[in-house]
Scaffold this motif. Structure first.
Motif, mmCIF file in Angstrom:
data_model
loop_
_atom_site.group_PDB
_atom_site.id
_atom_site.type_symbol
_atom_site.label_atom_id
_atom_site.label_comp_id
_atom_site.label_asym_id
_atom_site.label_seq_id
_atom_site.Cartn_x
_atom_site.Cartn_y
_atom_site.Cartn_z
ATOM 1 N N THR A 262 -8.817 -1.189 -14.764
ATOM 2 C CA THR A 262 -9.118 -1.486 -15.963
ATOM 3 C C THR A 262 -9.561 -0.301 -16.811
ATOM 4 O OG1 THR A 262 -11.108 -2.371 -15.514
ATOM 5 C CG2 THR A 262 -9.444 -3.984 -15.681
ATOM 6 N N ALA A 263 -9.948 0.845 -16.172
ATOM 7 C CA ALA A 263 -10.361 2.094 -16.626
ATOM 8 C C ALA A 263 -9.584 2.578 -17.469
ATOM 9 C CB ALA A 263 -11.358 2.606 -15.618
ATOM 10 N N GLU A 264 -9.945 3.171 -18.703
ATOM 11 C CA GLU A 264 -8.689 4.118 -19.474
ATOM 12 C C GLU A 264 -8.920 5.750 -18.774
ATOM 13 O OE1 GLU A 264 -6.565 3.455 -21.366
ATOM 14 O OE2 GLU A 264 -6.582 1.249 -21.221
ATOM 15 N N ARG A 280 -13.421 6.299 -14.147
ATOM 16 C CA ARG A 280 -12.347 5.830 -13.502
ATOM 17 C C ARG A 280 -12.535 5.658 -11.737
ATOM 18 N NH1 ARG A 280 -7.076 9.210 -14.356
ATOM 19 N NH2 ARG A 280 -6.081 7.644 -13.093
ATOM 20 N N CYS A 281 -13.749 6.153 -11.597
ATOM 21 C CA CYS A 281 -14.239 6.399 -10.076
ATOM 22 C C CYS A 281 -14.956 5.068 -9.360
ATOM 23 C CB CYS A 281 -15.242 7.501 -10.004
ATOM 24 S SG CYS A 281 -15.732 7.883 -8.090
ATOM 25 N N ALA A 287 -18.894 1.129 -10.550
ATOM 26 C CA ALA A 287 -18.854 0.293 -9.411
ATOM 27 C C ALA A 287 -19.987 0.052 -8.637
ATOM 28 C CB ALA A 287 -17.940 0.676 -8.505
ATOM 29 N N HIS A 288 -21.003 1.075 -8.760
ATOM 30 C CA HIS A 288 -22.308 1.310 -7.847
ATOM 31 C C HIS A 288 -23.436 1.393 -8.879
ATOM 32 C CE1 HIS A 288 -20.083 1.333 -3.846
ATOM 33 N NE2 HIS A 288 -19.189 1.979 -4.738
ATOM 34 N N CYS A 294 -23.593 10.442 -11.845
ATOM 35 C CA CYS A 294 -22.189 10.956 -12.494
ATOM 36 C C CYS A 294 -22.408 11.110 -13.765
ATOM 37 C CB CYS A 294 -21.196 9.952 -11.670
ATOM 38 S SG CYS A 294 -21.498 9.480 -9.828
ATOM 39 N N ARG A 295 -22.806 10.270 -14.655
ATOM 40 C CA ARG A 295 -23.058 10.505 -15.908
ATOM 41 C C ARG A 295 -23.342 11.746 -16.548
ATOM 42 N NH1 ARG A 295 -24.053 4.677 -15.712
ATOM 43 N NH2 ARG A 295 -22.106 3.460 -16.349
#
Length: 326
Positions: A262-264, A280-281, A287-288, A294-295
């Protein structure tokens, strides 16, 4: 044989508010006499990096070095760096015969007269497995595969030390793709060329390449020897590319989720902060929980400390060698 080095290369189009960074701080080495396969989805910056190497895209930052010399300082007409373009229908002048197109690329030092030019053109056509009689034909009289062979002959006419092949089979029928790929590998080995081979097809890259580099949103996110990268991919994007390859069974079976459906995809005009792949990862913060690094932090900063120079915070660290070095 020569070594081609992309040193912190960035390419930008537009200005300020509407600027687009097509290549962002790319580091990549094509070792002397070897083939590096550059893979990534459409829009990742692969072709822009190639065009920058041959002077068709301006550098915003960094250098591209051929045996330590900046390519911008090399003669423009007969650089020892040649490119074979993606579309064989657009890369040749439709009004020039095959022989004239190839002869135009010959170094002036070899221009001793018509007879010499004809002999050299015939030799080059034979080298790419085309009948020398094709020299009198126009590109429109040839098939797509034959045109691409002519484009390869034209590139070889300049006596290159490095060849860049940009998606050279994507515009061809499947039935002739294999023959063109085998030709490129044969020419590379016979002439001991260094080659940057660009493709979105991992199976093709595996067949041809000694090393693989993976590109995402303008940056190299993983690079290393082909078998090592494919057997033990460190970056989630590389794993997602491998998961998309049709196969019956795979030696690579890592327990991980597929990419977030669902990630663009990220907007290249406004790339994400931190890791560009994090929206998207499957190993990232969506997801975690708790992986907000990561951001906020670019993983490329410490890429040299990880296997395959993976631009991922959660790639495994390099194991120290027995001599104590890293």
């Amino acid at each position: 044989m020569s070594e081609l080095v992309f040193d912190d290369v960035s390419v930008r189009y537009g200005s300020r508010r509407h600027a687009l960074t097509a290549v962002a701080g790319a580091h990549l080495t094509v070792p002397s006499g070897q083939v590096v396969g550059l893979v990534g989805e459409s829009g990742s910056g692969k072709s822009t990096l190639a065009r920058a190497a041959v002077g068709l895209a301006p550098l915003a930052r960094g250098r591209i070095l051929l045996d330590g010399t900046d390519v911008r300082a090399l003669p423009r007409r007969h650089r020892p760096l040649q490119m074979v373009f993606q579309d064989p229908y657009a890369s040749l002048d439709p009004r020039m015969t095959v022989g004239a197109s190839i002869a135009e690329a010959l170094p002036r030092a070899r221009d001793r007269g018509r007879a010499d030019r004809r002999t050299e053109v015939a030799r080059l056509l034979d080298q790419v497995n085309l009948d020398p009689d094709r020299a009198s034909m126009l590109p429109g009289q040839l098939s797509g595969g034959q045109r691409q062979r002519v484009a390869v002959a034209r590139a070889l006419a300049g006596r290159p030390q490095v060849v860049i092949a940009d998606e050279i089979t994507s515009a061809l029928d499947v039935s002739v793709q294999g023959a063109v790929l085998n030709l490129m590998r044969d020419v590379q080995r016979r002439l001991r060329l260094s080659m940057l081979f660009i493709s979105h097809n991992l199976a093709v890259v595996r067949h041809l390449s000694d090393h693989i580099a993976v590109m995402y949103l303008g940056a190299i996110v993983e690079a290393g020897p082909t078998e090592q990268v494919l057997a033990d991919p460190q970056h989630p994007y590389t794993r997602d590319l491998l998961a998309a390859v049709p196969r019956r069974t795979s030696a690579w079976d890592i327990a991980t989720e597929p990419a977030l459906d669902t990630a663009e995809p990220a907007d290249p005009h406004h790339p994400p902060t931190g890791c560009a792949y994090h929206p998207r990862c499957p190993a990232g913060p969506l997801a975690h929980a708790g992986r907000d690094v990561c951001r906020t932090t670019d993983p490329a900063v410490a890429a040299a400390t990880r296997p395959h120079r993976a631009a991922c915070h959660f790639a495994l660290p390099k194991e120290p060698r027995e001599d104590g070095s890293s």
